[in-house]
Enzyme design. Sequence first.
Site, PDB file in Angstrom:
ATOM      1  N   ASN A   1      -0.425   0.301   8.469  1.00 18.69           N
ATOM      2  CA  ASN A   1       0.603   0.503   9.496  1.00 18.69           C
ATOM      3  C   ASN A   1       1.073   1.957   9.559  1.00 18.69           C
ATOM      4  OD1 ASN A   1       3.652   0.674   8.511  1.00 18.69           O
ATOM      5  ND2 ASN A   1       2.475  -0.490   7.011  1.00 18.69           N
TER       6      ASN A   1
ATOM      7  N   HIS B   1       0.825  -1.209   0.000  1.00 18.83           N
ATOM      8  CA  HIS B   1       0.000   0.000   0.000  1.00 18.83           C
ATOM      9  C   HIS B   1       0.863   1.265   0.000  1.00 18.83           C
ATOM     10  CE1 HIS B   1      -3.721  -2.356   1.595  1.00 18.83           C
ATOM     11  NE2 HIS B   1      -3.674  -2.325   0.285  1.00 18.83           N
TER      12      HIS B   1
ATOM     13  N   GLU C   1      -5.823  -7.467   3.654  1.00 23.15           N
ATOM     14  CA  GLU C   1      -5.357  -8.596   4.473  1.00 23.15           C
ATOM     15  C   GLU C   1      -6.528  -9.255   5.198  1.00 23.15           C
ATOM     16  OE1 GLU C   1      -2.107  -7.800   7.292  1.00 23.15           O
ATOM     17  OE2 GLU C   1      -2.991  -9.329   8.591  1.00 23.15           O
TER      18      GLU C   1
HETATM   19  S1  SF4 Z   1       4.029  -5.041   7.810  1.00 24.13           S
HETATM   20 FE1  SF4 Z   1       4.498  -7.017   8.787  1.00 24.13          FE
HETATM   21  S2  SF4 Z   1       2.983  -8.459   7.968  1.00 24.13           S
HETATM   22 FE2  SF4 Z   1       2.972  -6.637   6.640  1.00 24.13          FE
HETATM   23  S3  SF4 Z   1       4.415  -7.123   4.999  1.00 24.13           S
HETATM   24 FE3  SF4 Z   1       5.569  -6.079   6.587  1.00 24.13          FE
HETATM   25  S4  SF4 Z   1       6.435  -7.733   7.874  1.00 24.13           S
HETATM   26 FE4  SF4 Z   1       4.760  -8.591   6.661  1.00 24.13          FE
END
Ligand code: SF4
Length: 324
Positions: free
Chosen positions: A234, A51, A136
């Site tokens: 995130n 993303h 996800e």
């Molecule tokens: S944020 Fe965590 S779960 Fe997502 S791609 Fe990166 S390591 Fe993998």
Amino acid sequence: MTPTSALSVPKRLILAKPRGFCAGVERAIEIVEIALKIYPPPVYVYHEIVHNTHVVKDLGSRGAIFVNSVSETPDGSVLVFSAHGVSPAIREEAKLKNLKLIDATCPLVTKVHMEAILFAKQGNTIILVGHEGHDEVVGTMGEAPERIVLVDTPEDVEKLQVENPDKVAVITQTTLSLDDTKDTIAAIKKKFPKVIFPPKEDICYATTNRQIAVKDLAKKADLVLVIGSENSSNSKRLQEVSKDMGVRAHLIDDVTKIRQEWFQGVETVAITAGASAPEHLVQEVLEYFRKLGVSEVKEVEVISEAVKFGLPPELTKELSQAAR
Ligand code: SF4
């Protein structure tokens, strides 16, 4: 964007470490790059590979085509599944189209899928803590749609009714806020005292480390800039975590989104980047501040990180054949 000198200029920058690309994102991008080298273009990618608008634009300019459904890919073409993972139904649909499939699902997302399969086999109702509609979450729910219920907040838990309150298991989206999730998990434990959990935490190391680092820096800053895209879970959590620390925080896709009026009364700016944001975007922001006259720049390593994931077997096989 050219800085103007009439407005306030911060005194110093503190730069979070770790920040930016995680091992899952690095791997997913590498997979598409390799696919673009070994197969004739185009290479199709199911959903945004990660993303971030800049990553998607860059790979798009090199021959990747991002699709939102398997039906958009011609029979026999190459299709890469994004880092966020897909449901078994999508895998099946892709197999029927005779596609060359390459799976860039992050191994830590695959771990959550495996937990869902196991908990469902054991007859549990699975409570997935996550955000509705996120790629996800859609993929994970597809592993056992009849057994998984989605909750986001403690209020969602309040309303929840399950088949057997003594057979409940919990799994979690990998990119949530550690603090917010704690409250939801506490509500689940209160309502379902016999609830079971995976042996190892689902919120991944990269999410955890970036949140711990930005919290540490937010204590010393008047403003936090998080480099990342709006649809990056995130990255948004990094902004929220900073705000929860009582510090103003902006999520910016790149340097052009910075507004100098944000610096009124600001001495220290903390900078971090979401797990899908490339380092060159961070460097462009640093360059902006240098041009503005900020010379005090300090990188603060809060946690050291050395995680690396291998390529999927379907690609390593192709690579070794290509090398012969
Ligand atoms: S944020 Fe965590 S779960 Fe997502 S791609 Fe990166 S390591 Fe993998």
